[in-house]
Design a protein around this motif. Structure first.
Motif, short mmCIF file in Angstrom:
data_model
loop_
_atom_site.label_atom_id
_atom_site.label_comp_id
_atom_site.label_asym_id
_atom_site.label_seq_id
_atom_site.Cartn_x
_atom_site.Cartn_y
_atom_site.Cartn_z
N ILE A 1 34.57 72.55 12.97
CA ILE A 1 34.35 71.15 13.36
C ILE A 1 32.86 70.87 13.39
CG2 ILE A 1 34.90 69.35 15.06
CD1 ILE A 1 37.01 71.38 16.18
N ALA A 2 32.44 69.83 12.67
CA ALA A 2 31.02 69.46 12.62
C ALA A 2 30.81 68.15 13.37
CB ALA A 2 30.57 69.32 11.17
N THR A 3 30.05 68.20 14.46
CA THR A 3 29.80 67.01 15.27
C THR A 3 28.33 66.61 15.12
OG1 THR A 3 31.40 67.89 16.86
CG2 THR A 3 30.01 66.05 17.61
N PRO A 4 28.05 65.39 14.63
CA PRO A 4 26.65 64.96 14.51
C PRO A 4 26.01 64.83 15.89
CG PRO A 4 28.14 63.16 13.96
CD PRO A 4 28.99 64.36 14.19
N LEU A 5 24.85 65.40 16.08
CA LEU A 5 24.22 65.40 17.40
C LEU A 5 23.16 64.31 17.54
CD1 LEU A 5 23.79 69.23 18.04
CD2 LEU A 5 25.51 67.71 19.01
N THR A 6 22.57 63.89 16.45
CA THR A 6 21.45 62.96 16.56
C THR A 6 21.84 61.50 16.39
OG1 THR A 6 21.02 63.51 14.26
CG2 THR A 6 19.62 64.55 15.91
N GLN A 7 22.80 61.21 15.55
CA GLN A 7 23.16 59.82 15.31
C GLN A 7 24.66 59.63 15.51
OE1 GLN A 7 21.56 57.46 12.38
NE2 GLN A 7 19.80 58.75 11.91
N GLU A 8 25.01 58.65 16.36
CA GLU A 8 26.42 58.43 16.66
C GLU A 8 27.16 57.71 15.52
OE1 GLU A 8 26.87 56.53 20.40
OE2 GLU A 8 26.08 58.24 21.51
N LEU B 1 21.39 66.49 12.19
CA LEU B 1 21.67 67.70 12.95
C LEU B 1 23.14 67.71 13.39
CD1 LEU B 1 20.61 70.29 14.42
CD2 LEU B 1 20.13 68.81 16.39
N TYR B 2 23.85 68.74 13.04
CA TYR B 2 25.26 68.89 13.40
C TYR B 2 25.46 70.12 14.29
CZ TYR B 2 26.92 65.57 9.82
OH TYR B 2 27.17 64.46 9.06
N GLN B 3 26.39 69.98 15.22
CA GLN B 3 26.86 71.17 15.93
C GLN B 3 28.13 71.63 15.22
OE1 GLN B 3 29.15 71.16 19.65
NE2 GLN B 3 27.47 72.33 20.54
N ILE B 4 28.18 72.88 14.84
CA ILE B 4 29.35 73.43 14.17
C ILE B 4 30.11 74.31 15.17
CG2 ILE B 4 30.18 74.74 12.16
CD1 ILE B 4 28.53 72.38 11.25
N ALA B 5 31.36 73.97 15.39
CA ALA B 5 32.21 74.78 16.28
C ALA B 5 33.28 75.46 15.44
CB ALA B 5 32.84 73.91 17.35
N ASP C 1 27.31 76.77 16.39
CA ASP C 1 26.13 76.86 15.53
C ASP C 1 25.56 75.45 15.37
OD1 ASP C 1 24.28 77.84 13.75
OD2 ASP C 1 25.65 77.94 12.05
N THR C 2 24.31 75.36 15.03
CA THR C 2 23.75 74.05 14.66
C THR C 2 23.18 74.15 13.25
OG1 THR C 2 21.68 74.65 15.74
CG2 THR C 2 23.17 73.23 16.99
N ILE C 3 23.26 73.03 12.55
CA ILE C 3 22.81 73.06 11.16
C ILE C 3 22.33 71.68 10.72
CG2 ILE C 3 25.01 72.52 9.98
CD1 ILE C 3 24.34 75.04 8.21
N THR C 4 21.30 71.66 9.90
CA THR C 4 20.81 70.43 9.27
C THR C 4 20.70 70.71 7.78
OG1 THR C 4 19.53 69.92 11.25
CG2 THR C 4 18.97 68.69 9.26
N LEU C 5 21.37 69.92 6.97
CA LEU C 5 21.37 70.18 5.53
C LEU C 5 20.46 69.19 4.78
CD1 LEU C 5 25.09 70.91 4.54
CD2 LEU C 5 23.33 72.52 5.23
N THR C 6 19.66 69.74 3.90
CA THR C 6 18.90 68.90 2.97
C THR C 6 19.30 69.23 1.53
OG1 THR C 6 17.12 70.50 3.09
CG2 THR C 6 16.90 68.54 4.47
#
Lengths: 244, 153
Positions: free
Chosen positions: B52-59, B83-87, B98-103
């Protein structure tokens, strides 16, 4: 390949009870007011539908889960025998959910097996879990003390071919991708499901030590989804021919 | 000649408007794929794992999820530079966060550690009065009702 797979399941499951602890999840049906905007319905039909609503309200379903599978089925209850319209009311009640007679989901093989009754014939169908195109929402609420999250999806009715939106609430903390009937595929247990004509809500969760998941699968009648779709297409064609 | 000028002027304006509206869509709706495998400590695939990827910076961005295949493979489509939190959850395995930001597209495998926790224990834990979640402790007040609170006044 299908036959071998069914045989494998039968060998593993049919004659043996599952030797693991179960979690029993109970669901109740809350029918929607389908007569609300229909003023032209005659009194007799209205009474029949209302009788069906009462039957649907008494329905209870159970989802048995262990580490390898989940099995969804109706809890059989004794209903008063003095109702001469019992069969009709039960038939109407079934339409509020359109759940299959029983649905098995085997986690490790990612297959669902369900019994579906069409015109007095019961077919056992085996296929991959249905894709509801679930979209998760940020909405959360507490259900039975658990934190539940909302998801929205689209369901295509097998018999009519019509699609409609569905809404589900699931619990992330119970990371079992299971739920009522064929409704699953979320990252947690579905505890509430808003369908076209009813809302299905969890009523209780019980931990049991009983190894009592018994399956009744008829290998000879097992078909895949394509075969089921073909049967339905043929039946619809016949019905259309008769009605024309 | 005059007609040509009018057409040119119209196309010029139209292009500017199109570029004005399309540029933000192109630049902000860019997504990348996070793919990989969920496996156990012996590198065997772990199917049916929830990612599950939850965006942390923008709702504004949606929570997305994937359930790994029989081969343990998963695929997530994530927004650019968010920035996403990965559960990662699976019954019988410890939860990974985990946290991840993809470019750009990325491949990432997750190794799950077995847990002795059964579904029964998960349910019991959820019913406990005190819920410890990472850096916060939530007390479930309904579990702390005294006998007096239940009495009619």
């Amino acid at each position: 390949m299908t036959k071998y797979f069914v045989s494998f399941i039968l060998i593993c499951l049919l004659n043996a009870e599952i030797q693991a602890q179960n979690t029993d999840v109970y669901y109740k049906v809350f029918p929607k007011d389908i007569l609300k905007d229909k003023q032209n319905i005659d009194q007799q039909t209205r009474r029949l539908v209302e009788g069906g609503v009462n039957y649907a309200k008494r329905e209870e379903y159970i989802l048995k889960i262990n580490d390898t599978l989940s099995l969804f089925s109706k809890v059989n209850k004794l209903i008063s025998l003095d109702d001469p319209l019992k069969d009709i009311h039960e038939g109407i009640a079934k339409n509020f959910t359109n759940f299959n007679n029983q649905t098995l989901y085997i986690f490790n093989n990612n297959q669902i097996i369900y019994d579906i009754s069409i015109l007095n014939t019961t077919y056992t169908v085996m296929q991959e879990p249905i894709n509801f195109n679930w979209k998760l929402s940020n909405n959360q609420k507490e259900i039975l003390g658990y934190n539940a999250q909302k998801a929205e999806g689209v369901h295509k009715d097998i018999l009519t071919g019509k699609t409609f939106k569905i809404e589900a609430w699931f619990i992330r903390d119970i990371p079992v991708s299971a739920g009522p009937d064929v409704f699953m595929g979320l990252p947690g247990l579905i505890v509430e499901l808003d369908l076209l004509r009813s809302v299905i809500k969890i009523s209780k969760i019980e931990k049991t030590n009983k190894a009592d998941i018994n399956l009744k699968i008829d290998e000879k009648q097992s078909i895949d989804r394509d075969q089921l779709d073909k049967i339905i297409r043929n039946l619809n064609t016949k019905v259309n021919e008769i009605s024309n | 000649m005059k007609f040509k000028i009018i057409i040119y002027s119209f196309l010029n304006s139209y292009l500017k408007i199109a570029v004005f509206f399309l540029f933000p869509i192109i630049s902000f709706s860019q997504t990348h794929q996070l793919t990989g495998k969920t496996q156990d400590s012996l590198q065997n695939p772990v199917p049916n794992t929830n990612i599950i990827a939850t965006p942390l910076t923008q709702e504004d961005f949606k929570i997305t999820f994937a359930i790994s295949s029989l081969e343990g493979e998963y695929k997530l489509k994530l927004e650019n530079n968010i920035l996403y939190q990965i559960a990662i959850t699976h019954l019988g395995y410890k939860k990974i966060t985990d946290t991840i930001t993809l470019t750009s597209d990325k491949v990432k495998n997750y190794t799950l550690q077995e847990s002795t926790e059964t579904l029964e224990e998960v349910l019991i834990k959820a019913e406990m009065a005190v819920i410890v979640k990472e850096d916060t402790i939530t007390y479930r007040t309904d579990q702390f009702k005294t006998r007096d609170e239940g009495r009619p006044t």
